[in-house]
Design a protein around this motif. Structure first.
Motif, mmCIF file in Angstrom:
data_model
loop_
_atom_site.group_PDB
_atom_site.id
_atom_site.type_symbol
_atom_site.label_atom_id
_atom_site.label_comp_id
_atom_site.label_asym_id
_atom_site.label_seq_id
_atom_site.Cartn_x
_atom_site.Cartn_y
_atom_site.Cartn_z
ATOM 1 N N VAL A 200 0.841 -1.209 0.000
ATOM 2 C CA VAL A 200 0.000 0.000 0.000
ATOM 3 C C VAL A 200 0.874 1.257 0.000
ATOM 4 N N ALA A 201 1.957 1.249 0.805
ATOM 5 C CA ALA A 201 2.830 2.425 0.908
ATOM 6 C C ALA A 201 3.516 2.745 -0.412
ATOM 7 N N VAL A 202 3.935 1.712 -1.150
ATOM 8 C CA VAL A 202 4.685 1.930 -2.390
ATOM 9 C C VAL A 202 3.763 2.078 -3.592
ATOM 10 N N CYS A 203 2.736 1.251 -3.674
ATOM 11 C CA CYS A 203 1.888 1.216 -4.869
ATOM 12 C C CYS A 203 0.682 2.147 -4.805
ATOM 13 N N GLN A 204 0.227 2.454 -3.591
ATOM 14 C CA GLN A 204 -0.926 3.355 -3.455
ATOM 15 C C GLN A 204 -0.647 4.403 -2.377
ATOM 16 N N PRO A 205 0.407 5.191 -2.545
ATOM 17 C CA PRO A 205 0.806 6.136 -1.491
ATOM 18 C C PRO A 205 -0.255 7.182 -1.154
ATOM 19 N N VAL B 33 7.845 -4.476 -6.629
ATOM 20 C CA VAL B 33 8.964 -4.498 -7.582
ATOM 21 C C VAL B 33 8.588 -3.783 -8.877
ATOM 22 N N VAL B 34 7.373 -4.067 -9.363
ATOM 23 C CA VAL B 34 6.903 -3.393 -10.591
ATOM 24 C C VAL B 34 6.858 -1.883 -10.386
ATOM 25 N N ALA B 35 6.359 -1.450 -9.236
ATOM 26 C CA ALA B 35 6.272 -0.010 -8.947
ATOM 27 C C ALA B 35 7.665 0.612 -8.850
ATOM 28 N N ILE B 36 8.610 -0.103 -8.239
ATOM 29 C CA ILE B 36 9.977 0.409 -8.096
ATOM 30 C C ILE B 36 10.646 0.554 -9.465
ATOM 31 N N LEU B 37 10.433 -0.431 -10.345
ATOM 32 C CA LEU B 37 11.051 -0.389 -11.677
ATOM 33 C C LEU B 37 10.530 0.779 -12.516
ATOM 34 N N ARG B 38 9.343 1.273 -12.174
ATOM 35 C CA ARG B 38 8.776 2.401 -12.912
ATOM 36 C C ARG B 38 9.344 3.745 -12.459
ATOM 37 N N PRO C 253 11.874 6.558 -12.326
ATOM 38 C CA PRO C 253 12.896 6.902 -13.326
ATOM 39 C C PRO C 253 14.321 6.973 -12.787
ATOM 40 N N SER C 254 14.511 7.518 -11.588
ATOM 41 C CA SER C 254 15.873 7.697 -11.069
ATOM 42 C C SER C 254 16.329 6.496 -10.255
ATOM 43 N N SER C 255 17.615 6.153 -10.367
ATOM 44 C CA SER C 255 18.168 5.032 -9.606
ATOM 45 C C SER C 255 18.155 5.327 -8.113
ATOM 46 N N GLY C 256 18.372 6.619 -7.765
ATOM 47 C CA GLY C 256 18.315 7.018 -6.360
ATOM 48 C C GLY C 256 16.940 6.808 -5.769
ATOM 49 N N GLY C 257 15.909 7.156 -6.545
ATOM 50 C CA GLY C 257 14.531 6.952 -6.087
ATOM 51 C C GLY C 257 14.196 5.483 -5.930
ATOM 52 N N ARG C 258 14.691 4.676 -6.881
ATOM 53 C CA ARG C 258 14.437 3.225 -6.800
ATOM 54 C C ARG C 258 15.078 2.641 -5.549
ATOM 55 N N TRP C 259 16.337 3.033 -5.285
ATOM 56 C CA TRP C 259 17.043 2.484 -4.123
ATOM 57 C C TRP C 259 16.392 2.944 -2.816
ATOM 58 N N LYS C 260 15.977 4.216 -2.759
ATOM 59 C CA LYS C 260 15.337 4.737 -1.550
ATOM 60 C C LYS C 260 14.045 3.990 -1.252
ATOM 61 N N THR C 261 13.273 3.707 -2.286
ATOM 62 C CA THR C 261 12.014 2.974 -2.098
ATOM 63 C C THR C 261 12.276 1.533 -1.685
ATOM 64 N N PHE C 262 13.261 0.894 -2.348
ATOM 65 C CA PHE C 262 13.571 -0.491 -2.010
ATOM 66 C C PHE C 262 14.088 -0.614 -0.585
ATOM 67 N N SER C 263 14.847 0.378 -0.125
ATOM 68 C CA SER C 263 15.430 0.316 1.220
ATOM 69 C C SER C 263 14.361 0.270 2.308
#
Length: 311
Positions: free
Chosen positions: A124-129, A222-227, A229-239
């Motif tokens: 919910v936090a990542v896909c429907q913030p 994972v699908v939401a993270i891959l969308r 655009p920035s690598s920094g944003g992806r890593w921050k979300t994954f963390s």
């Protein structure tokens, strides 16, 4: 025909790790250290979440219950294991074995459900913030946690009644650290097909069902993270999900090894080591997993320490 020993078993003898008496005292001290660390770490996590307002979020609310369950989960088995090591084996009455089995299943099942709920929270936090606040309300959280406790109670009742409606006769030695299902099945006599079928259905319902919730939630994550655009944003979300993923892999990996496989034959050294890992080591590691890589928890610890120094 040879007569079968149908003597009623009134107690069980725990004999795990007693084949090497010289290792008993060192192992006792190791288990004592791990148990004290588990109590301090998980109690500290619960208090920290209660005391710091920034941790009053759905994820940390669920984590506080997970930490409390880890304290209970560990307390059901570790003190008994220390007695076995210190006395080189100990007798456990039938009633105490039933109680230990029930409580272990109760707390362990709630752990499974809480980890699944935490995966849903990350989804919910990542896909429907934008909908997070309206979905993960205080009322919803209380309902989720209450449901986990009720489901844990029902799971424990079904599993305990099924396990102890089996007939135990003759040999009463359990080459294990506590009264668990795999070693108990090795002591049964007579036809146990129906009870074992119920136990298998229970295992399929609890462990894989929770895993399905976790896997599906993280597939969407994972699908939401891959969308992003920035690598920094992806890593921050994954963390934000890394700690929970680590805890899930450790906990469910050992449960699958112990319960979703053939349990026939004599208990092996590997079985005992794995049982120690999921009953003793994982509850100790969880506070470390959720604090070492978590900036919010680290900051909360610093604030508490600064307050203590200022006082």
């Amino acid at each position: 025909m040879a007569k079968v020993n149908l003597t009623l078993v009134t107690e069980f003898l725990l004999i795990a790790f007693t084949e090497h008496p010289e290792r008993g005292l060192p192992l006792f001290h190791l288990f004592l250290f791990i148990y004290l660390f588990t109590l301090l770490g998980n109690s500290g996590m619960v208090l920290l979440i209660r005391m710091d307002r920034r941790l009053h979020t759905p994820m940390y609310f669920l984590l506080s219950h997970l930490s409390f369950m880890d304290i209970c989960y560990s307390s059901v088995t570790v003190p008994q294991t220390m007695v076995v090591l210190l006395e080189h084996g100990t007798a456990l009455s039938y009633a105490r074995c039933v109680a230990q089995f029930f409580l272990f299943t109760f707390f362990g099942s709630i752990d499974c459900y809480l980890l699944a709920l935490m995966a849903y929270d990350r989804y919910v936090a990542v896909c429907q913030p934008l909908l997070y606040v309206t979905i993960m309300t205080q009322k919803a959280l209380l309902s989720f946690v209450a449901g986990a406790y009720v489901a844990g109670l029902l799971s424990a009742l079904v599993r305990t009644v099924s396990a102890f409606s089996l007939s135990f006769c003759g040999n009463n030695k359990i080459d294990f650290i506590f009264c668990d299902l795999p070693p108990l099945l090795k002591l049964t006599c007579g036809d146990s097909y129906t009870q074992e079928l119920v136990i298998i259905v229970f295992a399929i319902f609890v462990i894989p069902a929770c895993m399905v919730v976790i896997v599906v939630s993280y597939l969407f994550v994972v699908v939401a993270i891959l969308r992003i655009p920035s690598s920094g944003g992806r890593w921050k979300t994954f963390s934000t999900c890394a700690s929970h993923l680590t805890a899930v892999l450790l906990f469910f990996g050992t449960l699958i090894f112990m319960y979703l496989r053939d349990n026939s034959g004599k208990a092996s050294e590997k079985d005992r080591v794995v049982s120690v890992f999921y009953t003793t080591v994982i509850p100790m590691l969880n506070p470390l997993i959720y604090s070492l890589r978590n900036k919010e928890v680290k900051e909360a610890v610093r604030n508490i320490l600064n307050r203590v120094k200022a006082a």
